[in-house]
Design a protein around this motif. Structure first.
Motif, short mmCIF file in Angstrom:
data_model
loop_
_atom_site.label_atom_id
_atom_site.label_comp_id
_atom_site.label_asym_id
_atom_site.label_seq_id
_atom_site.Cartn_x
_atom_site.Cartn_y
_atom_site.Cartn_z
N ILE A 20 -7.37 0.45 5.15
CA ILE A 20 -7.18 -0.57 3.85
C ILE A 20 -6.49 -1.82 4.63
CG2 ILE A 20 -5.40 -0.95 2.04
CD1 ILE A 20 -5.52 2.05 1.54
N GLU A 21 -6.60 -3.18 4.04
CA GLU A 21 -6.26 -4.27 4.68
C GLU A 21 -4.92 -4.75 3.88
OE1 GLU A 21 -8.81 -7.69 5.52
OE2 GLU A 21 -10.12 -6.46 6.68
N ASP A 34 -1.95 -3.60 -6.22
CA ASP A 34 -1.86 -2.50 -7.36
C ASP A 34 -0.84 -1.63 -6.57
OD1 ASP A 34 -3.31 -1.29 -5.19
OD2 ASP A 34 -4.93 -0.77 -6.32
N ALA A 35 -0.19 -2.12 -5.75
CA ALA A 35 1.10 -1.35 -5.18
C ALA A 35 1.96 -2.31 -4.22
CB ALA A 35 0.68 -0.14 -4.29
N PHE A 36 3.27 -2.08 -4.32
CA PHE A 36 4.10 -2.84 -3.27
C PHE A 36 4.90 -2.04 -2.61
CE2 PHE A 36 3.45 -6.03 -6.77
CZ PHE A 36 3.22 -7.06 -5.89
N PHE A 37 4.92 -2.27 -1.18
CA PHE A 37 5.92 -1.42 -0.51
C PHE A 37 7.07 -2.46 0.20
CE2 PHE A 37 7.49 0.23 3.59
CZ PHE A 37 7.31 1.56 3.28
N ALA A 38 8.40 -2.15 -0.37
CA ALA A 38 9.54 -2.97 -0.22
C ALA A 38 10.04 -2.54 1.31
CB ALA A 38 10.18 -3.10 -1.12
N ALA A 39 10.74 -3.31 1.86
CA ALA A 39 11.47 -3.14 3.24
C ALA A 39 12.77 -2.45 3.03
CB ALA A 39 12.01 -4.37 4.05
N ASN A 40 13.21 -2.52 1.79
CA ASN A 40 14.49 -1.56 1.39
C ASN A 40 14.36 -1.33 -0.05
OD1 ASN A 40 15.30 -4.07 0.26
ND2 ASN A 40 17.56 -3.98 1.20
N ASP A 41 15.23 -0.51 -0.50
CA ASP A 41 15.26 -0.12 -2.18
C ASP A 41 15.50 -1.34 -3.00
OD1 ASP A 41 14.37 2.41 -1.21
OD2 ASP A 41 16.25 3.34 -1.41
N LEU A 94 -1.93 1.60 7.08
CA LEU A 94 -3.23 0.92 6.30
C LEU A 94 -4.53 1.02 7.01
CD1 LEU A 94 -1.21 -1.92 4.69
CD2 LEU A 94 -1.99 0.09 3.47
N ALA A 95 -4.26 0.63 8.38
CA ALA A 95 -5.36 0.79 9.04
C ALA A 95 -6.04 2.09 9.42
CB ALA A 95 -5.41 0.01 10.42
N GLU A 96 -5.36 3.05 9.45
CA GLU A 96 -5.70 4.47 9.38
C GLU A 96 -6.59 4.96 8.21
OE1 GLU A 96 -2.34 6.84 10.19
OE2 GLU A 96 -1.94 6.16 12.33
N LEU A 118 -0.06 8.65 0.10
CA LEU A 118 0.27 8.96 -1.13
C LEU A 118 -0.44 7.87 -2.03
CD1 LEU A 118 1.69 10.41 -3.46
CD2 LEU A 118 3.63 9.05 -3.16
N LEU A 119 -0.39 6.56 -1.68
CA LEU A 119 -0.93 5.33 -2.40
C LEU A 119 -2.51 5.49 -2.35
CD1 LEU A 119 1.51 2.50 -1.17
CD2 LEU A 119 1.78 3.61 -3.31
N ALA A 120 -3.02 5.69 -1.21
CA ALA A 120 -4.54 5.77 -1.17
C ALA A 120 -4.93 6.77 -1.87
CB ALA A 120 -4.84 5.89 0.38
N GLY A 121 -4.31 8.04 -2.00
CA GLY A 121 -4.68 9.15 -2.51
C GLY A 121 -4.72 8.95 -4.10
N SER A 122 -3.93 8.00 -4.63
CA SER A 122 -3.87 7.66 -6.07
C SER A 122 -4.74 6.65 -6.28
CB SER A 122 -2.55 7.50 -6.46
OG SER A 122 -1.84 6.28 -6.02
N GLY A 123 -5.63 5.98 -5.34
CA GLY A 123 -6.68 4.97 -5.74
C GLY A 123 -6.14 3.56 -5.45
#
Length: 355
Positions: A234-235, A264-271, A229-231, A189-194
């Motif tokens: 993206i690093e 340009d994006a953060f993925f967090a371990a919990n909400d 990310l590797a798929e 989803l993140l990669a698809g939005s650039g």
């Protein structure tokens, strides 16, 4: 053969009322009284209701401690958690306790802090001889649990792409949580939005040996994220230590971006960490979500759907996890000496407006 009609009485509550008193007043056998108090026993609903009504008038309830001594079986289930203040743990434990009570089981909740030695609070648990132990613990290995609780079988979460292989002779059941497919969907989803500069807000320092040896939830999320990310070619831009905490995550994001870091994006371990990151971006740094910086969390706690956050997140519905735990528990209680069992639940992506 027709059952006897239940007798109408006006008995006052008594502290010394017995099952036989209830049986005599209700016109049933003592065994039928016992069955009425067992949610899993086969008995007509109207008869159960009538017997329980008579028992209530008498002030009678079975002595579960005495019953355990006679039958050799406890109705206690111990639940071990590292904290109850965090949203995910409190919501899952609340749902699990409700499910246990519907089955006539009682919960004993023990907080075993990650700041203490793993076995510090466990002698108390052993003293109650629970029928089973549900351990939401990252720092206690399954084999250690088996030896710590003796005849009280344990249910232990396992995080990873593949389910664990039960070990012969080790009576530990495993709830396998596959987080990888949901995290892969989030990265797509993140990669698809650039989005190409993605940072991770970790829950704990999983690079420590004491953490990684048990493949805890945070370690597995980090592994799943880097693989996804590797798929996408993206690093990982950065890794921030957020401690599963709103305030810590918020400050870490502020320090990172003000210190020259770019994401340009953060993925967090919990909400909760994702909430902190979002408030840092919006209120401390005056940037827009998701146009300038997207935010993704993990767990899908109830607050994630609040309009103030409307958080895109990854998670397994708490009802699904609790249902799987209850299946493991029922199977274990019906056959305490059976080999270890595994139930698998799979996380999925819940898309909202933050990414």
């Amino acid at each position: 053969m027709e059952s006897k009609p239940l007798r109408e009485t006006q008995d006052e509550p008594r502290s010394d009322a017995t099952a036989q008193d209830v049986a005599d007043a209700a016109g049933v056998s003592r065994i039928m009284v016992s069955r009425a108090f067992n949610p899993n026993a086969s008995i007509r609903a109207d008869k159960r209701t009538a017997i329980l009504s008579v028992a209530e008038r008498f002030g009678y309830h079975p002595d579960m401690a005495a019953r355990s001594m006679v039958t050799g079986r406890s109705n206690l289930v111990a639940i071990l958690v590292p904290a109850l203040a965090r949203a995910w743990e409190s919501q899952e434990v609340d749902a699990l306790i409700a499910a246990l009570q519907r089955q006539g089981l009682a919960a004993l909740v023990f907080r075993v802090s990650t700041d203490e030695p793993a076995s510090a609070g466990l002698p108390q648990v052993r003293a109650y001889k629970p029928a089973a132990v549900v351990a939401f613990m990252d720092l206690i290995a399954p084999n250690d649990l088996a030896s710590m609780f003796g005849n009280s079988p344990a249910i232990y979460p396992h995080y990873g792409l593949e389910p664990p292989v039960p070990e012969p002779g080790v009576v530990v059941d495993r709830l396998h949580i596959n987080q990888h497919s949901g995290i892969r969907s989030a990265v797509k989803l993140l990669a698809g939005s650039g989005k190409r500069r993605i940072a991770y807000i970790a829950g704990s320092d999983t690079r420590l040996a004491s953490r990684t040896e048990n493949a805890n939830s945070d370690h597995d999320r980090f592994t799943a994220l880097t693989n996804a990310l590797a798929e996408q070619g993206i690093e990982l831009t950065a890794r921030l230590e957020g401690d599963f905490d709103y305030d810590t995550a918020r400050q870490q994001v502020v320090n990172f971006l003000r210190g020259g870091g770019e994401a340009d994006a953060f993925f967090a371990a919990n909400d909760s960490s994702a909430f902190g990151a979002m408030d840092a971006v919006r209120y401390d740094l005056n940037r827009s979500v998701p146009d300038q910086i997207a935010i993704v969390g993990f767990d899908n706690i109830r607050e994630a759907a609040w309009r103030a956050y409307d958080l895109t997140t990854v998670g397994v519905p708490v009802e699904t996890r609790v249902a799987a735990l209850m299946r493991l528990l029922k199977a274990r209680l019906s056959d305490p000496k059976a080999p270890g069992r595994v139930e698998t639940v799979t996380a999925s992506l819940i898309v909202r407006s933050s990414a």
